[in-house]
Scaffold this active site. Structure first.
Site, PDB file in Angstrom:
ATOM      1  N   LYS A 155       4.189  -0.379  -1.955  1.00  0.00           N
ATOM      2  CA  LYS A 155       5.152   0.718  -1.931  1.00  0.00           C
ATOM      3  C   LYS A 155       5.448   1.269  -3.324  1.00  0.00           C
ATOM      4  O   LYS A 155       5.868   2.416  -3.468  1.00  0.00           O
ATOM      5  CB  LYS A 155       6.430   0.264  -1.223  1.00  0.00           C
ATOM      6  CG  LYS A 155       6.154   0.004   0.254  1.00  0.00           C
ATOM      7  CD  LYS A 155       7.353  -0.465   1.022  1.00  0.00           C
ATOM      8  CE  LYS A 155       7.065  -0.544   2.508  1.00  0.00           C
ATOM      9  NZ  LYS A 155       6.216  -1.702   2.891  1.00  0.00           N
TER      10      LYS A 155
HETATM   11  C1  LIG Z   1       5.471  -1.857   4.061  1.00  0.00           C
HETATM   12  C2  LIG Z   1       4.436  -2.918   4.086  1.00  0.00           C
HETATM   13  C3  LIG Z   1       3.383  -2.930   5.037  1.00  0.00           C
HETATM   14  C4  LIG Z   1       3.273  -1.883   6.137  1.00  0.00           C
HETATM   15  O1  LIG Z   1       2.901  -0.628   5.642  1.00  0.00           O
HETATM   16  P1  LIG Z   1       3.074   0.686   6.558  1.00  0.00           P
HETATM   17  O2  LIG Z   1       2.803   1.828   5.667  1.00  0.00           O
HETATM   18  O3  LIG Z   1       4.501   0.647   7.028  1.00  0.00           O
HETATM   19  O4  LIG Z   1       2.096   0.583   7.683  1.00  0.00           O
HETATM   20  C5  LIG Z   1       2.408  -3.908   4.958  1.00  0.00           C
HETATM   21  N1  LIG Z   1       2.488  -4.883   4.015  1.00  0.00           N
HETATM   22  C6  LIG Z   1       3.483  -4.929   3.110  1.00  0.00           C
HETATM   23  C7  LIG Z   1       3.511  -6.037   2.136  1.00  0.00           C
HETATM   24  C8  LIG Z   1       4.480  -3.953   3.102  1.00  0.00           C
HETATM   25  O5  LIG Z   1       5.483  -4.015   2.186  1.00  0.00           O
END
Ligand SMILES: *Cc1c(COP(=O)(O)O)cnc(C)c1O
Length: 479
Positions: A122
Site C-alpha cells: 500500500k
Molecule cells: C491490502 C493487502 C492485500 C489485498 O490487496 P487488495 O488490493 O485489497 O486486493 C494483500 N496483502 C496485503 C499484505 C495487504 O496489505
C-alpha cells in the site's frame, strides 16, 4: 484525461477532482474515459523506476496544470514518493526458482512490494497520493481532514503518507489491542503533529461504523472537510499499474507474455494488473489468490457473487467479503453500461448475492483465474520457500506462491516460456506470529525500523462514541 463513474450518473471529472472525491456522487467508482497506450517497452527498459512511473502515469494526470500538476511538478512528486523506499529499484524482482509442471519447468519470480516505509504494498500508492493531495490542495488553497479505520496495514501506510503534509490532517481509528504490535507502533511512533492514531475499545467493525457515522454527519463533514484514502481512490490503482510494467521489463527481456499471481482482498492490486494489460502490456493470465475468504474464487468459478461470514486467517489483510474494486472490472465487461452495473450492485446490496450473465463470466475467465489456500498450506509454503531459496515470505505472499505452484501443476500456468510473477504484498516482519508458527523464528525488521520498539508511542484513546470522536478531531485539527 477525463473520468467517468461506473454507475453512469455522476459528473465527469478531471484527475485532481477524482483524487479529492474518492467515491463518485452516484456511489460509483471513477475510471478513465479511455485507456491510454503504454510507450513501447523497449523505450522503458533499463530506466529508473521513477522515470518509468512518470511515463506510465502521465496520460492519466495530463490536463491538471491548473491544479499544480504540470509534468515537471509531477516528476518531482513521483521522485519524492519513491525516494522513501529502501532500495533505488523501488519494487525489485528476484527469482523464486522453477516449479515443474506437465510441460516442463516454469520460472517463478517474486515482485517485492514491501520495501516502502510501512512494509506493505500500500505504500507504493499512498506515498504518491499523500504528496498529490498536498500539491492539489496547495494550488486550490484548500485543506482536508482524512478520517479512516484500520485493522492494520492501510492505516499505517496512510498515516506515513500524510504525516508532515501541510494541508492534510489524518485521524486513524484502530481497535485497541487487536492490531499486531508492529502495526500499532508504525501508527503511534510517527511524531507528526498532523497524524493521530486513535485507539478505540472494540473491533475493526466498531471503528469502521464510527467512521461511517462521521461521514454521514453532514454538518461535521463539511466543517472539517472530511476525506478518505480508501482503496477505491483511482490514484491508488493508477500508481500500482507501474510495478506490473517494471516487473514485466525485468522478467521478459524479449517482451513476451508474463502471468501474475496476486494475493487479493479488495481487488485493487490485481485490477491495476488488468489496467496494465488494457494499456498493452503482454499479460497472459491474472490470478486471484484468496485465503479462506474466497468470495472472488467462488465468483470466478460459478458467476455468482455471494457474501458469507468473514473468517479470521493468518493473512488478515485479505479477510474481506466484498471486493469493492471488482466494480471497475465489471463496468468494462458490461461494455461500460453504468445503468446495468448500478442495477447489478443494487441487487447485490439488497440480497447479498447476484449472478452475472454467462457471456460476462466467460469474458472474465478469459483473463482471470482464481484459487484459494488455507492457513496450514500457507504455512507449508513459508517453510518450503525458506528451504528452497533462503527467503522468508509473509503469509499473504505465501498464499499467492502456493496458488501459483498449484496452478503450474494443474496446467493453467504451465507454459515454460511464460514466466510467473508472484506479488509479495507485505514484509514477513509485519506478521511475526504467523511466520514464527511456520518456521520457528521471528523475522527481523529491516534496518530503517530496527529501533521501532524503542521509539516513544503517541496514542489517543476515545470511547466508541461518535460525539467523542468528533470532539477529538475538532480539538486537534489544524485550521
Ligand atoms: C491490502 C493487502 C492485500 C489485498 O490487496 P487488495 O488490493 O485489497 O486486493 C494483500 N496483502 C496485503 C499484505 C495487504 O496489505
Amino acid at each position: 484525461m477525463r473520468y467517468v463513474s461506473t454507475r453512469g450518473s455522476a459528473p465527469e471529472l478531471g484527475f485532481a477532482d477524482v483524487l479529492l472525491a474518492g467515491l463518485a456522487s452516484d456511489g460509483g467508482l471513477y475510471v478513465p474515459e479511455t485507456w491510454p497506450t503504454l510507450p513501447p517497452l523497449a523505450e522503458l527498459r533499463g530506466r529508473p523506476y521513477p522515470e518509468v512511473a512518470v511515463e506510465v502515469m502521465w496520460p492519466f494526470v495530463a490536463g491538471s496544470d491548473g491544479d499544480g500538476l504540470d509534468r515537471a511538478s509531477f516528476e518531482e512528486i513521483v521522485a519524492g514518493a519513491y525516494a522513501t523506499f529502501d532500495t533505488p529499484e523501488v519494487c525489485p524482482v528476484r527469482p523464486l526458482g522453477d516449479v515443474t509442471g506437465p510441460r516442463g519447468a516454469v520460472p517463478l519470480h517474486l515482485l517485492e512490494l514491501d520495501r516502502g516505509p510501512t512494509l506493505a504494498f500500500k505504500d507504493v500508492a499512498l506515498q504518491l497520493v499523500g504528496r498529490l493531495f498536498d500539491r492539489v490542495l496547495g494550488a486550490r488553497d484548500g485543506r482536508i481532514c482524512v478520517l479512516g479505520a484500520t485493522s492494520g496495514d492501510t492505516g499505517s501506510a496512510a498515516m506515513h503518507a500524510c504525516a508532515g503534509r501541510e494541508r492534510v490532517d489524518i485521524f486513524i481509528l484502530f481497535p485497541d489491542g487487536r492490531t499486531s504490535e508492529v502495526q500499532r507502533r508504525q501508527m503511534t511512533t510517527l511524531g507528526a503533529a498532523n497524524a493521530h492514531a486513535i485507539a478505540v475499545p472494540g473491533t475493526f467493525d466498531d471503528c469502521q461504523d464510527l467512521v461511517k457515522a462521521a461521514f454521514a454527519d453532514a454538518g461535521f463533514r463539511d466543517e472539517v472537510r472530511l476525506s478518505a484514502v480508501n482503496s477505491i481512490n483511482w490514484a491508488r490503482v493508477m500508481a500500482q499499474i507501474v510495478y506490473y510494467v517494471t516487473a514485466h521489463l525485468s522478467v521478459a527481456p524479449d517482451g513476451g507474455p508474463v502471468s501474475f499471481v496476486v494475493p487479493t482482498g479488495n481487488f485493487g492490486n490485481i485490477l491495476a494488473g488488468w489496467a496494465a494489460k488494457a494499456m498493452g502490456l503482454p499479460v497472459e493470465r491474472l490470478v486471484v489468490a484468496s485465503n479462506r475468504n474466497d468470495i472472488l474464487t467462488r465468483f470466478l468459478s460459478t458467476g455468482t457473487m455471494a457474501v458469507s461470514e468473514v473468517v479470521p486467517t493468518t493473512s488478515p489483510s485479505m479477510d474481506i467479503q466484498v471486493s469493492s474494486n471488482l466494480e471497475r472490472l465489471l463496468f468494462e465487461r458490461l461494455d461500460r453500461d453504468g445503468a446495468a452495473l448500478a442495477d447489478l450492485m443494487a441487487r447485490f446490496r439488497a440480497d447479498g448475492t447476484v449472478s452475472v450473465p454467462a457471456p460476462v463470466l466467460a469474458a472474465l475467465r478469459d483473463e482471470f483465474d482464481a484459487a484459494r489456500l488455507d492457513d496450514e498450506s500457507a504455512a507449508a509454503v513459508i517453510r518450503s520457500v525458506l528451504g528452497r531459496t533462503g527467503a522468508v515470505v509473509d503469509p499473504h505472499t505465501a498464499v499467492g506462491i502456493g496458488v501459483a505452484e498449484e496452478l503450474v501443476g494443474d496446467g493453467v500456468l504451465s507454459d515454460p516460456s511464460v514466466p510467473v510473477v508472484c506479488l509479495a504484498t507485505a514484509h514477513p516482519a509485519k506478521f511475526p506470529d504467523a511466520v514464527e508458527a511456520a518456521v520457528g523464528f521471528r523475522p527481523e525488521l529491516p534496518g530503517h525500523l530496527e529501533d521501532l520498539f524503542d521509539r516513544p508511542e503517541q496514542v489517543e484513546h476515545v470511547p466508541a462514541d461518535l460525539g467523542a470522536v468528533e470532539a477529538l478531531v475538532r480539538a486537534e485539527l489544524r485550521r
